[in-house]
Design a protein around this motif. Structure first.
Motif, PDB file in Angstrom:
ATOM      1  N   ALA A   1       0.884  -1.279   0.100  1.00 58.22           N
ATOM      2  CA  ALA A   1       0.033   0.042  -0.035  1.00 58.22           C
ATOM      3  C   ALA A   1       0.909   1.315   0.036  1.00 58.22           C
ATOM      4  N   ALA A   2       2.000   1.244   0.847  1.00 57.31           N
ATOM      5  CA  ALA A   2       2.843   2.454   0.831  1.00 57.31           C
ATOM      6  C   ALA A   2       3.386   2.794  -0.616  1.00 57.31           C
TER       7      ALA A   2
ATOM      8  N   LEU B   1       3.496   6.144  -5.366  1.00 58.69           N
ATOM      9  CA  LEU B   1       3.508   6.285  -6.828  1.00 58.69           C
ATOM     10  C   LEU B   1       2.310   7.316  -6.950  1.00 58.69           C
ATOM     11  N   SER B   2       0.980   6.918  -6.636  1.00 52.97           N
ATOM     12  CA  SER B   2      -0.170   7.775  -6.822  1.00 52.97           C
ATOM     13  C   SER B   2       0.157   9.431  -6.449  1.00 52.97           C
TER      14      SER B   2
ATOM     15  N   ALA C   1      -5.522   2.663  -7.958  1.00 59.03           N
ATOM     16  CA  ALA C   1      -4.130   1.992  -7.942  1.00 59.03           C
ATOM     17  C   ALA C   1      -4.510   0.622  -7.522  1.00 59.03           C
ATOM     18  N   GLU C   2      -3.587  -0.489  -7.848  1.00 61.99           N
ATOM     19  CA  GLU C   2      -3.773  -1.728  -7.672  1.00 61.99           C
ATOM     20  C   GLU C   2      -2.480  -2.241  -7.057  1.00 61.99           C
TER      21      GLU C   2
ATOM     22  N   VAL D   1       2.488  -2.455  -9.280  1.00 63.56           N
ATOM     23  CA  VAL D   1       1.664  -1.390  -9.013  1.00 63.56           C
ATOM     24  C   VAL D   1       1.220  -1.042 -10.283  1.00 63.56           C
ATOM     25  N   THR D   2      -0.097  -1.065 -10.285  1.00 65.77           N
ATOM     26  CA  THR D   2      -0.624  -0.346 -11.580  1.00 65.77           C
ATOM     27  C   THR D   2      -1.413   0.766 -11.115  1.00 65.77           C
TER      28      THR D   2
END
Length: 153
Positions: free
Chosen positions: A53-54, A59-60, A79-80, A100-101
């Motif tokens: 999650a971090a 990145l988000s 995000a996933e 991460v997407t």
């Protein structure tokens, strides 16, 4: 957006494997972490999930900041994060990789800054860039009187 220097997060075992995490920001609520069965009761995320999650959160935030600066529009990014668990040679579980997407809507892709930001934002994410480079870790175990019982090299 940057965090200079140091900060300290305080953790306290509650019962079983439940750990209360107290953050250094007064407005940030505490978080309960736990392990999945058979160790814990899965009443909160475990450390591997928080690491995934971090990385995804960082990145988000980096992409949103690059594209929009301080005022990103609401609901323009999802995000996933997939954490790939593996066993090492000693059969101990490790994080073998993170995927991460970031899923962005038209508000992001239509921004004139998007073309440039999509090649820059990863380098400004503190968490994912640190994970990629490896993070030095020093571990100390001490008793309540402050006597050091163990310290990693």
């Amino acid at each position: 957006m940057s965090e200079e220097g140091r900060f300290t997060i305080r953790l306290e075992q509650q019962e079983g494997f439940q750990i209360n995490v107290g953050f250094d920001w007064k407005r940030a609520p505490d978080l309960i972490m736990d392990e999945p069965p058979p160790l814990g009761e899965q009443s909160g995320p475990n450390a591997s999930r928080l690491l995934a999650a971090a990385a995804a959160n960082c990145l988000s935030a980096s992409l949103l900041y690059c594209v929009f600066k301080e005022e990103p529009p609401d609901n323009c990014l999802r995000a996933e994060a997939t954490c790939i668990m593996v066993r090492n040679a000693q059969k101990r579980q490790r994080i073998g990789g993170l995927e991460v997407t970031l899923i962005v809507n038209e508000l992001v892709t239509a921004s004139p800054r998007f073309a440039r930001c999509k090649t820059l934002f990863e380098d400004f994410c503190v968490v994912s860039a640190s994970i990629r480079q490896g993070i030095p870790l020093r571990v100390t175990v001490q008793n309540e009187q402050g006597v050091i019982l163990h310290q990693s090299e």
